[in-house]
Scaffold this active site. Structure first.
Site, PDB file in Angstrom:
ATOM      1  CG  MET A  10      -1.867  -1.239   1.209  1.00 42.24           C
ATOM      2  SD  MET A  10      -2.821  -1.413   2.719  1.00 42.24           S
ATOM      3  CE  MET A  10      -1.586  -2.008   3.894  1.00 42.24           C
ATOM      4  CD  GLN A  52      -6.597   4.210   0.829  1.00 42.11           C
ATOM      5  OE1 GLN A  52      -6.233   4.662  -0.262  1.00 42.11           O
ATOM      6  NE2 GLN A  52      -5.746   3.981   1.822  1.00 42.11           N
ATOM      7  CB  THR A  83       0.073   2.378   4.521  1.00 38.71           C
ATOM      8  OG1 THR A  83      -0.909   3.406   4.369  1.00 38.71           O
ATOM      9  CG2 THR A  83      -0.602   1.202   5.204  1.00 38.71           C
ATOM     10  CG  ASN A  84       2.156   7.656   7.362  1.00 38.34           C
ATOM     11  OD1 ASN A  84       2.426   8.032   8.498  1.00 38.34           O
ATOM     12  ND2 ASN A  84       3.094   7.397   6.454  1.00 38.34           N
ATOM     13  CB  CYS A 197       2.285   9.775   2.345  1.00 38.18           C
ATOM     14  SG  CYS A 197       2.042   8.603   0.989  1.00 38.18           S
ATOM     15  CB  THR A 198       5.041   4.777   3.398  1.00 44.67           C
ATOM     16  OG1 THR A 198       3.919   4.301   2.651  1.00 44.67           O
ATOM     17  CG2 THR A 198       4.766   4.624   4.888  1.00 44.67           C
ATOM     18  CD  GLU A 199       3.285   5.145  -1.136  1.00 45.88           C
ATOM     19  OE1 GLU A 199       3.247   3.909  -1.005  1.00 45.88           O
ATOM     20  OE2 GLU A 199       2.543   5.927  -0.511  1.00 45.88           O
TER      21      GLU A 199
END
Length: 231
Positions: A10, A52, A83-84, A197-199
């Site tokens: 994710m 989502q 994932t946040n 956000c992990t991206e």
């Protein structure tokens, strides 16, 4: 070494970073041939993204709980939700398993407090920036004052995550746009910015900000390493 269960996919772009950082961290601590004991449950993010944006958080919670329970049965000693945004489902996960879930917001908040800072800007998906589950944890548990971007900036940040970063597209013009958003957060009083956000760490670098950036991916992994190697 404890075994860590990773709820990932994710997106897989950031989950790959989790896997790399975990193994790199174990190698640094245990020697050149050492690697992390981990189990990965990886979702099809297309399904998650659809739910989502439909606002179907009940279905999302059920999916996260199912993944957590599968990892627990497989032998995980602790869990990371990679994932946040999906930490909106953290209470449901914690209620459904007997092993600990390391919440992604806590290591970032603790690092910010250790640095002597208290007013932070928050970047992430619209869910993370606008819904209370994340901001309230930072404020109520850690005493941080959280500043979010204005509506147009939030929309751009969210759109870039879903249309570019989760697809592995890292564009210079998007980096420049994020740099401008960070500058406006600093003008609004932010002493630091959480990359929530992990991206986002794929796009933004320390030199893009006049104030410290706190990368939730890297800090989440550091907390996991400490827990994995604790006696």
């Amino acid at each position: 070494m404890k075994t860590i269960g990773l709820i990932g996919g994710m997106s897989w772009e950031s989950s790959a970073e989790y896997y790399r950082l975990l193994n790199q961290g174990i190698r640094e601590r245990r020697g050149a041939t050492a690697s992390a004991r981990c189990i990965l449950w990886s979702f099809d993010f297309a399904e998650i993204e659809r739910l989502q944006h439909e606002g179907d958080w009940d279905s999302l919670s059920a999916l996260m709980v199912d993944a957590a329970q599968r990892l627990e049965r497989a032998g995980a000693d602790l869990l990371l939700l990679c994932t946040n945004s999906m930490h909106r489902t953290a209470p449901a996960i914690e209620a459904a398993v007997a092993i600990p879930l390391l919440h992604i917001a806590d290591p970032a908040a603790e690092s910010i407090r250790t640095a002597g800072l208290s007013r932070v800007g928050l970047l992430g998906t619209a869910f993370t920036m606008e819904q209370p589950f994340y901001r309230d944890r930072l404020a109520k548990r850690h005493g941080l004052e959280v500043i979010i971007p204005e509506a147009d900036d939030r929309a751009m940040v969210h759109r870039t995550i879903y249309e570019e970063l989760v697809a592995g597209r890292v564009l210079g013009e998007s980096r420049a746009a994020y740099r401008d958003v960070i500058a406006r957060l600093v003008d609004a009083g932010a002493e630091a910015v959480i990359l929530g956000c992990t991206e986002i760490m794929l796009l933004v670098r320390p030199e893009d900000s006049a104030v410290p950036l706190f990368d939730t991916t890297a800090l989440h992994v550091q907390a996991a390493l400490e827990a994995m190697l604790a006696d």
